[in-house]
Write an enzyme that holds these catalytic residues in place. Structure first.
Site, PDB file in Angstrom:
ATOM      1  N   TYR A   1      40.069  44.825  37.934  1.00  0.00           N
ATOM      2  CA  TYR A   1      39.855  43.393  37.727  1.00  0.00           C
ATOM      3  C   TYR A   1      41.158  42.716  37.297  1.00  0.00           C
ATOM      4  CZ  TYR A   1      38.256  39.091  35.513  1.00  0.00           C
ATOM      5  OH  TYR A   1      38.115  37.782  35.140  1.00  0.00           O
ATOM      6  N   TYR A   2      41.867  43.345  36.388  1.00  0.00           N
ATOM      7  CA  TYR A   2      43.088  42.750  35.855  1.00  0.00           C
ATOM      8  C   TYR A   2      44.239  42.729  36.850  1.00  0.00           C
ATOM      9  CZ  TYR A   2      42.126  41.391  31.123  1.00  0.00           C
ATOM     10  OH  TYR A   2      41.678  40.721  30.041  1.00  0.00           O
ATOM     11  N   ARG A   3      44.171  43.538  37.867  1.00  0.00           N
ATOM     12  CA  ARG A   3      45.247  43.517  38.857  1.00  0.00           C
ATOM     13  C   ARG A   3      45.306  42.199  39.581  1.00  0.00           C
ATOM     14  NH1 ARG A   3      46.525  48.808  42.101  1.00  0.00           N
ATOM     15  NH2 ARG A   3      46.471  50.292  40.394  1.00  0.00           N
TER      16      ARG A   3
END
EC number: 5.6.2.2
Lengths: 357, 309
Positions: free
Chosen positions: A96-98
């Site tokens: 998700y954070y990518r």
């Protein structure tokens, strides 16, 4: 041996095959370039009575949102193939954070990952994706919440999950800690913790952290925070004497290419690689030959920009030595055959590192 | 009878990392290291001055080297898997040999400098004619596919020997372009091979910690020299072929008498593994014989035989 290690060696056998199947998902799709479409098995429908249902993600679709969904799925497949290629493990949160802009919500990532696993009929872990925080720590620390209330105190030998510094807004206090040691592998971390390494009088009081191989966001966030908030506390790293070990240390210290947008909050520039040095193994049976993959990894890494940083000089020389000798070794077998073992080796190494710091 | 060698100095501070290889000519000592620079030292000056540097495109570092005085050429192999050729006298680039499908590893010039032979990680041997502007492949020989770690060209130009990761040790005949012999004796990596000056003997060493010497004519092992306690990384025959010099992972250098079949000198100045050793080629200049060693301690060490004692 810890579970993660076991998992990695199992997947070693089948990851090439899995990668092949992931690639085929995409290859089959582009057979019909005017209407790209992937059919995924929907993991929610598992009643034995009903046939497994499926969802279809297609491009072009009806609207903007379906185009985004398609892009999100492609990105996840891309990350999974990267995991399989480099034996990486990431958490759903890492994915998700990518690309927070692309993935609308964590739940969308979770659903796609599980659907892909269901479509390929493999456990999610086989795709190199795990659900939760991986990193653990032990030793002397205090975790406080937003209001400054102490929520956890480390007592030396208890192992705790790394705090959710970003999400839960937790703080870590390291009063009275002489050094922080980041350990690549959980097995070695466990050995050290159970040997009371965190409070050895001849070395000092320590906080030990492991990301269990490739670290997730929370672990990197923690090491970053220590690097920034406690500049006076030596921050040391110990990894396997193989290209992956050096690469993992590089990820903590300089960040990963995939996460450039997050780099400033995740890199720990002060982290110092201290070993295990390839030349420190005192008997030949400790060494194993480099595989073709190791060689490729090492050669690629030497070409990476971060390897030219002043702080990476020793690591670069170490990768060259690995290639020159065609050898690698696992840190847990360091120490002479009389059984001094990694604890004594590390004690000596850290004492001399602390003198130099 | 033992021999006495003494250190005549060490060059430190020039090399940023391990010095992986050293080569000698009557005038020069040439080194390569983890950076992209070939360093050329004046072997005859008493303080071994740095005479020249060649900046190469091997930005990931250089690990192997061969020098031909006759052809005025230096050949360097980088961690990028490519080979570069330079003139020894002026440091001018002659050509770059690279093949994306191959990782070249160890190199040796033929004694006349007309040919260059190289091993590769895929185990194969390639020979080029390097007279023209562009090297021309004139031979390709296959082995069993494990990395070729070392190579030597015999002084009579007839043979090429290669040593391999799996213990393979081969002699190729340059006239027939065929494998002449597969030599037995090593079951683990062969890291160094060298023909004697008269091309009659071949010495080899590696992870078995012993030096083996073979008759080139019969392929039989004629000598076994135990003494090093860890991998033998490098060996070299002196000018007359009376002595073998070895450098080891055990941080020591040894000089072996071929007549006596034993070690006649051990030097333990290096503080880390020794990667490469060479006799200095000052034979005939009236100087006593000497040698140089390089390794993981980043120092280039110079030695000379004690005479008149």
């Amino acid at each position: 041996m810890d579970l993660d290690d076991e998992f990695i060696s199992d997947s070693e056998v089948s990851s090439a095959h899995l990668l092949d199947r992931v690639e085929h998902l995409v290859l089959d799709m582009i057979q019909h370039p005017d209407s790209l479409c992937i059919r995924l098995r929907n993991r929610f429908e598992k009643k034995p009575s009903s046939k497994p249902k499926s969802i279809t993600v297609a491009f072009p679709g009806a609207n903007h949102s379906s185009a985004r969904r398609f892009a999100a799925l492609m990105r996840i497949l891309d990350i999974i193939s990267e995991n399989l290629t480099f034996s990486k493990t990431v958490t759903k949160r890492d994915i998700y954070y990518r690309d927070v802009a692309l993935f609308k919500a964590q739940s969308e990532v979770d659903r796609f990952v599980d659907d892909i696993a269901a479509t390929l009929s493999v456990p999610r872990r086989a795709l190199g994706v795990v659900a939760s925080r991986k990193g653990v720590m032990a030793g002397f620390f205090v975790v406080k919440d937003r209001e400054g209330k102490v929520v956890r105190v480390g007592a030396g030998s208890e192992v705790a999950l790394v705090p959710e510094i970003e999400a839960a807004d937790e703080r870590i206090g390291l009063d009275g800690v002489d050094y922080v040691l980041v350990v690549e592998k959980e097995a070695v971390f466990q050995t050290l913790v159970s040997a009371g390494f965190c409070s050895r009088p001849d070395v000092g009081r320590a906080l030990l952290i492991t990301g269990k191989g490739y670290p997730d966001i929370s672990t990197r966030g923690l090491v970053h925070l220590i690097s920034e908030t406690y500049p006076e506390i030596p921050l040391l790293g110990i990894v396997d004497s193989d290209p992956y070990g050096i690469h993992i240390l590089g990820i903590y210290k300089y960040g990963s290419k995939a996460m450039v947008h997050e780099a400033s909050t995740l890199i720990a520039g002060r982290l110092q690689w201290i070993g295990v040095r390839l030349l420190d193994y005192e008997y030949e049976s400790a060494y194993a030959g480099l595989s073709k993959r190791d060689r490729r990894m090492a050669m690629n890494m030497l070409g990476n920009e971060w390897m030219d940083c002043e702080g990476a000089k020793e690591m670069r020389a170490e990768v060259q030595r690995m290639l020159f000798l065609g050898r690698k070794a696992e840190m847990n077998v360091v120490g002479d055959e009389s059984g001094l073992g990694i604890s004594e080796y590390l004690a000596r190494l850290i004492r001399s590192s602390l003198l130099l710091c | 009878m033992s021999k006495q060698y003494f250190s005549t100095g060490q060059t430190t501070g020039d090399h940023p990392t391990d010095i992986f290889a050293v080569a000698t000519t009557p005038e020069y000592v040439v080194t390569v290291t983890g950076d992209s620079i070939i360093r050329i030292y004046d072997a005859l000056s008493p303080d071994h001055q740095l005479a020249r540097q060649i900046h190469t495109p091997h930005r990931t570092g250089i690990h192997h080297l061969s020098v031909s005085k006759d052809a005025d050429l230096i050949s360097a192999v980088g961690f990028d898997g490519s080979i570069s050729l330079w003139t020894l006298s002026e440091g001018k680039e002659k050509s770059i040999i690279s093949d994306t499908a191959k990782t070249f590893w160890a190199v040796a010039f033929s004694p006349d400098g007309i040919y260059l032979a190289a091993t590769a990680i895929d185990g194969n041997l390639t020979v080029w004619d390097v007279r023209g502007d562009d090297p021309e492949v004139c031979g390709n020989l296959e082995t069993k596919g494990t990395p070729g770690l070392c190579i030597d060209y015999s002084n009579d130009g007839r043979y090429i020997a290669t040593g391999h990761e799996n213990g393979g040790l081969y002699i190729f005949d340059t006239e027939t372009s065929r494998l002449s012999y597969s030599l037995l004796g090593h079951t683990s990596a062969v890291r160094t091979v060298a023909f004697s000056p008269l091309s009659k003997l071949l010495a080899a060493g590696g992870d078995s910690n012993v030096v083996t010497v073979y008759s080139v004519k019969s392929s039989e092992m004629v000598m076994l020299l135990p003494g090093h306690t860890r991998w033998i990384m490098s060996l070299d025959w002196n000018f007359e072929g009376e002595y073998l010099l070895t450098g080891s992972f055990d941080k020591s250098l040894k000089v072996w008498s071929i007549d006596q079949k034993e070690c006649v000198a051990t030097l333990t100045d290096a503080v880390a593994a020794v990667w490469n050793v060479k006799w200095t080629k000052t034979g005939g200049t009236g100087r006593s014989q000497g040698f140089v060693s390089v390794g993981a301690d980043k120092a280039l060490r110079w030695y000379r035989e004690a005479t008149g004692g």
